[in-house]
Design a protein around this motif. Sequence first.
Motif, short mmCIF file in Angstrom:
data_model
loop_
_atom_site.label_atom_id
_atom_site.label_comp_id
_atom_site.label_asym_id
_atom_site.label_seq_id
_atom_site.Cartn_x
_atom_site.Cartn_y
_atom_site.Cartn_z
N SER A 286 -4.60 -1.95 9.39
CA SER A 286 -3.63 -1.74 10.60
C SER A 286 -2.40 -2.41 10.20
O SER A 286 -1.42 -1.77 10.48
N MET A 287 -2.62 -3.69 9.74
CA MET A 287 -1.27 -4.22 9.21
C MET A 287 -0.63 -3.50 8.02
O MET A 287 0.72 -3.34 8.06
N SER A 288 -1.35 -3.14 6.97
CA SER A 288 -0.76 -2.66 5.72
C SER A 288 -0.27 -1.03 6.04
O SER A 288 0.59 -0.94 5.45
N LEU A 289 -1.02 -0.47 6.80
CA LEU A 289 -0.48 0.89 7.01
C LEU A 289 0.78 0.82 7.87
O LEU A 289 1.61 1.86 7.66
N ILE A 290 0.84 0.05 8.79
CA ILE A 290 2.22 0.13 9.85
C ILE A 290 3.21 -0.29 8.84
O ILE A 290 4.43 0.35 8.86
N LEU A 291 3.16 -1.57 7.98
CA LEU A 291 4.40 -1.81 7.01
C LEU A 291 4.52 -0.40 5.99
O LEU A 291 5.53 -0.09 5.86
N TRP A 292 3.60 -0.09 5.55
CA TRP A 292 3.75 1.04 4.40
C TRP A 292 4.40 2.37 5.08
O TRP A 292 5.26 2.85 4.62
N ILE B 59 3.06 13.44 -9.90
CA ILE B 59 1.64 13.67 -8.89
C ILE B 59 1.12 12.12 -8.90
O ILE B 59 0.61 11.50 -7.92
N VAL B 60 1.11 11.61 -10.22
CA VAL B 60 0.58 10.13 -10.48
C VAL B 60 1.33 9.06 -9.44
O VAL B 60 0.85 8.32 -8.79
N GLU B 61 2.65 9.15 -9.47
CA GLU B 61 3.48 8.28 -8.97
C GLU B 61 3.25 8.38 -7.25
O GLU B 61 3.07 7.53 -6.45
N SER B 62 3.45 9.73 -6.92
CA SER B 62 2.94 10.00 -5.36
C SER B 62 1.49 9.57 -4.91
O SER B 62 1.54 8.87 -3.77
N LEU B 63 0.78 9.71 -5.82
CA LEU B 63 -0.66 9.21 -5.49
C LEU B 63 -0.75 7.76 -5.35
O LEU B 63 -1.46 7.08 -4.33
N SER B 64 0.04 6.95 -6.43
CA SER B 64 -0.09 5.50 -6.41
C SER B 64 1.04 5.03 -5.15
O SER B 64 0.44 4.03 -4.31
N ASN B 65 1.95 5.71 -4.46
CA ASN B 65 2.55 5.50 -3.14
C ASN B 65 1.53 5.53 -1.91
O ASN B 65 1.61 4.74 -1.18
N ILE B 66 0.74 6.74 -1.90
CA ILE B 66 0.01 6.81 -1.05
C ILE B 66 -1.22 5.86 -0.78
O ILE B 66 -1.67 5.52 0.30
N ILE B 67 -1.59 5.57 -1.70
CA ILE B 67 -2.79 4.36 -1.81
C ILE B 67 -2.45 3.23 -1.75
O ILE B 67 -3.32 2.04 -1.66
N ARG B 68 -1.25 2.75 -1.35
CA ARG B 68 -0.67 1.43 -1.57
C ARG B 68 -1.24 0.55 -0.19
O ARG B 68 -1.69 -0.56 -0.28
N SER B 69 -1.31 1.39 0.78
CA SER B 69 -1.71 0.64 2.04
C SER B 69 -3.27 0.45 1.93
O SER B 69 -3.69 -0.86 2.47
N GLY B 70 -3.95 1.37 1.20
CA GLY B 70 -5.27 1.12 1.25
C GLY B 70 -5.71 -0.14 0.27
O GLY B 70 -6.75 -0.76 0.42
N THR B 71 -4.91 -0.25 -1.00
CA THR B 71 -5.22 -1.06 -1.90
C THR B 71 -5.03 -2.51 -1.23
O THR B 71 -5.69 -3.69 -1.37
N LEU B 72 -3.66 -2.72 -0.33
CA LEU B 72 -3.60 -3.88 0.34
C LEU B 72 -4.56 -4.41 1.16
O LEU B 72 -4.90 -5.42 1.02
N SER C 149 3.99 -7.01 0.13
CA SER C 149 4.72 -6.06 0.88
C SER C 149 6.34 -6.28 0.90
O SER C 149 6.94 -5.46 1.26
N THR C 150 6.74 -7.44 0.47
CA THR C 150 7.97 -7.70 0.25
C THR C 150 8.63 -6.87 -0.83
O THR C 150 9.58 -6.39 -1.00
N LEU C 151 7.76 -6.68 -2.08
CA LEU C 151 8.12 -5.99 -3.08
C LEU C 151 8.23 -4.26 -2.75
O LEU C 151 9.10 -3.67 -2.95
N TYR C 152 7.41 -3.91 -1.80
CA TYR C 152 7.59 -2.58 -1.09
C TYR C 152 8.72 -2.25 -0.42
O TYR C 152 9.32 -1.22 -0.51
N SER C 153 8.83 -3.32 0.34
CA SER C 153 10.27 -3.28 0.94
C SER C 153 11.53 -3.10 0.23
O SER C 153 12.60 -2.42 0.58
N ALA C 154 11.36 -4.03 -0.78
CA ALA C 154 12.55 -3.98 -1.67
C ALA C 154 12.99 -2.68 -2.38
O ALA C 154 14.06 -2.40 -3.03
#
Length: 224
Positions: free
Chosen positions: A104-110, A144-157, A216-221
């Motif tokens: 819930s925390m990572s998904l809202i931030l992402w 495709i690879v970069e899109s998938l890596s962006n999508i799974i960021r919240s899950g990996t966090l 989270s800070t790096l994703y924000s930047a």
Amino acid sequence: MMMNLFSIFDPCTSMNLSLNWFSSMFIFMFIPMIYWFIPSRWVYFYLNLLNLLVNEFKILLNFKVNLVNIIIIMSLFFFILLNNFMGMFPYIFTSSSHLVMSLSMSLILWMSFMLFGWMENMNHMFSHLVPQGTPGMLMPFMVIVESLSNIIRSGTLSVRLSANMIAGHLLMTLISSTGVSLSLILLILMLLGQSVLIILELSVSVIQAYVFSVLSTLYSAEVN
């Protein structure tokens, strides 16, 4: 009675209630009361840690527009840290070990970062999908690879935080469950090993809170 190893992570205290989630309220006991006339050593430690992290996150955020996010990131860091720390006490539920909380925390931030990036800096977000210097033939594949890596960021966090908290507690439970059938020497060795594991778990609770906040800070930047 503990029916299985994973029952220590069960938030349900009965069939209809989940009172174990109230363990997250215990963290307010550790928040320093900085309004006292004479501050304690805990207040000095808290303020020094706060100052150190703010200076480091300022470097990661780069732009002055992002500095408002420091309030969110610092609140997130101390919330995760204190919840991880509370899980080290006996008979207290570790709320940060559940994907319900961490996801819930990572998904809202992402979601907030992605929405802001695509609405405000669409060209910048498209340019991130193709790294500089990529050959023309590999560009569709890299998108495709970069899109998938962006999508799974919240899950990996979230999985990173929950898995590390679960692994340490399960290891301590497995070792302590054999204490009944051990001799005196082996029991002393087991207690020494448990003490080392507790120190390791304390360090993991700090490291995981720091890793979650830094990523989270790096994703924000990235979205600016």
